[in-house]
Design a protein around this motif. Structure first.
Motif, PDB file in Angstrom:
ATOM      1  N   ASP A 252       0.826  -1.202   0.000  1.00 33.73           N
ATOM      2  CA  ASP A 252       0.000   0.000   0.000  1.00 33.73           C
ATOM      3  C   ASP A 252       0.865   1.260   0.000  1.00 33.73           C
ATOM      4  O   ASP A 252       0.479   2.275  -0.589  1.00 33.73           O
ATOM      5  N   LEU A 253       2.020   1.193   0.654  1.00 27.30           N
ATOM      6  CA  LEU A 253       2.952   2.326   0.614  1.00 27.30           C
ATOM      7  C   LEU A 253       3.426   2.570  -0.809  1.00 27.30           C
ATOM      8  O   LEU A 253       3.434   3.715  -1.285  1.00 27.30           O
ATOM      9  N   THR A 254       3.789   1.516  -1.507  1.00 25.13           N
ATOM     10  CA  THR A 254       4.231   1.640  -2.894  1.00 25.13           C
ATOM     11  C   THR A 254       3.128   2.243  -3.761  1.00 25.13           C
ATOM     12  O   THR A 254       3.374   3.145  -4.564  1.00 25.13           O
ATOM     13  N   ALA A 255       1.907   1.768  -3.573  1.00 21.39           N
ATOM     14  CA  ALA A 255       0.769   2.281  -4.347  1.00 21.39           C
ATOM     15  C   ALA A 255       0.525   3.760  -4.030  1.00 21.39           C
ATOM     16  O   ALA A 255       0.250   4.557  -4.933  1.00 21.39           O
TER      17      ALA A 255
ATOM     18  N   ARG B 250       3.143   5.879  -5.752  1.00 22.50           N
ATOM     19  CA  ARG B 250       2.856   6.008  -7.189  1.00 22.50           C
ATOM     20  C   ARG B 250       1.709   6.973  -7.448  1.00 22.50           C
ATOM     21  O   ARG B 250       1.700   7.690  -8.437  1.00 22.50           O
ATOM     22  N   ALA B 251       0.721   6.970  -6.551  1.00 20.25           N
ATOM     23  CA  ALA B 251      -0.440   7.844  -6.696  1.00 20.25           C
ATOM     24  C   ALA B 251      -0.147   9.254  -6.184  1.00 20.25           C
ATOM     25  O   ALA B 251      -1.004  10.132  -6.274  1.00 20.25           O
TER      26      ALA B 251
ATOM     27  N   THR C 231       1.284   8.125   2.181  1.00 24.78           N
ATOM     28  CA  THR C 231       2.708   7.786   2.114  1.00 24.78           C
ATOM     29  C   THR C 231       3.392   8.090   3.438  1.00 24.78           C
ATOM     30  O   THR C 231       4.102   7.241   3.992  1.00 24.78           O
ATOM     31  N   ALA C 232       3.191   9.292   3.957  1.00 23.25           N
ATOM     32  CA  ALA C 232       3.842   9.687   5.212  1.00 23.25           C
ATOM     33  C   ALA C 232       3.382   8.812   6.377  1.00 23.25           C
ATOM     34  O   ALA C 232       4.199   8.376   7.197  1.00 23.25           O
TER      35      ALA C 232
END
Length: 150
Positions: A10-13, A16-17, A23-24
């Motif tokens: 989910d962090l990677t997604a 990317r978004a 992200t933080a």
């Protein structure tokens, strides 16, 4: 798929978004998970239950920080903390309602066959595993106290 693996995906997604909030928040959470994994004598991989404990702890920090910011009239920071708590809530089990907590406490008291405030520890010991991650300990404790007092 483990919970930690899901957090990493989910962090990677989110990266990317270009979702800065998610992200933080996930970075801070994964750092807390990693810190927990290397605490102690040797590094180890955390189980999903242990990762859930870290998530619960992080969510509680966000709630408390939001309350503190509200008390200091820092609404923008309080909103940020609440938003981060919302991101973490996606990974936590659904919280128990007050009626569900009361029912679990009632069941534990009946199973143990106890009464009076002296049995508070016994009842808490029986109820806590059933409510971990789904109800705040203070809320459970207040309900146990209420039922044992009546």
């Amino acid at each position: 798929m483990s919970l930690e693996h899901q957090l990493r995906e989910d962090l990677t997604a989110a990266m990317r978004a270009r979702d800065e909030l998610t992200t933080a928040t996930l970075r801070m959470t994964l750092t807390a998970v990693q810190t927990e994994a290397v605490s102690g004598r040797t590094a180890r991989e955390l189980s999903d239950a242990e990762v859930l404990q870290v998530l619960t702890r992080e969510a509680k920090k966000r709630r408390e920080a939001a309350e503190a910011f509200d008390a200091a009239s820092r609404t923008e920071l309080a909103e940020r903390e609440r938003a981060e708590g919302g991101v973490l809530a996606r990974y936590l089990p659904t919280p128990l309602s007050d009626d569900e907590v009361a029912g679990l406490v009632r069941e534990a008291i009946a199973e143990l066959g106890v009464s009076g405030m002296g049995a508070m520890g016994q009842v808490m010991k029986a109820v806590t595993p059933r409510t971990t991650g789904r109800a705040d300990g203070g809320r459970v404790s207040a309900e146990v106290r209420r039922q044992l007092a009546s």
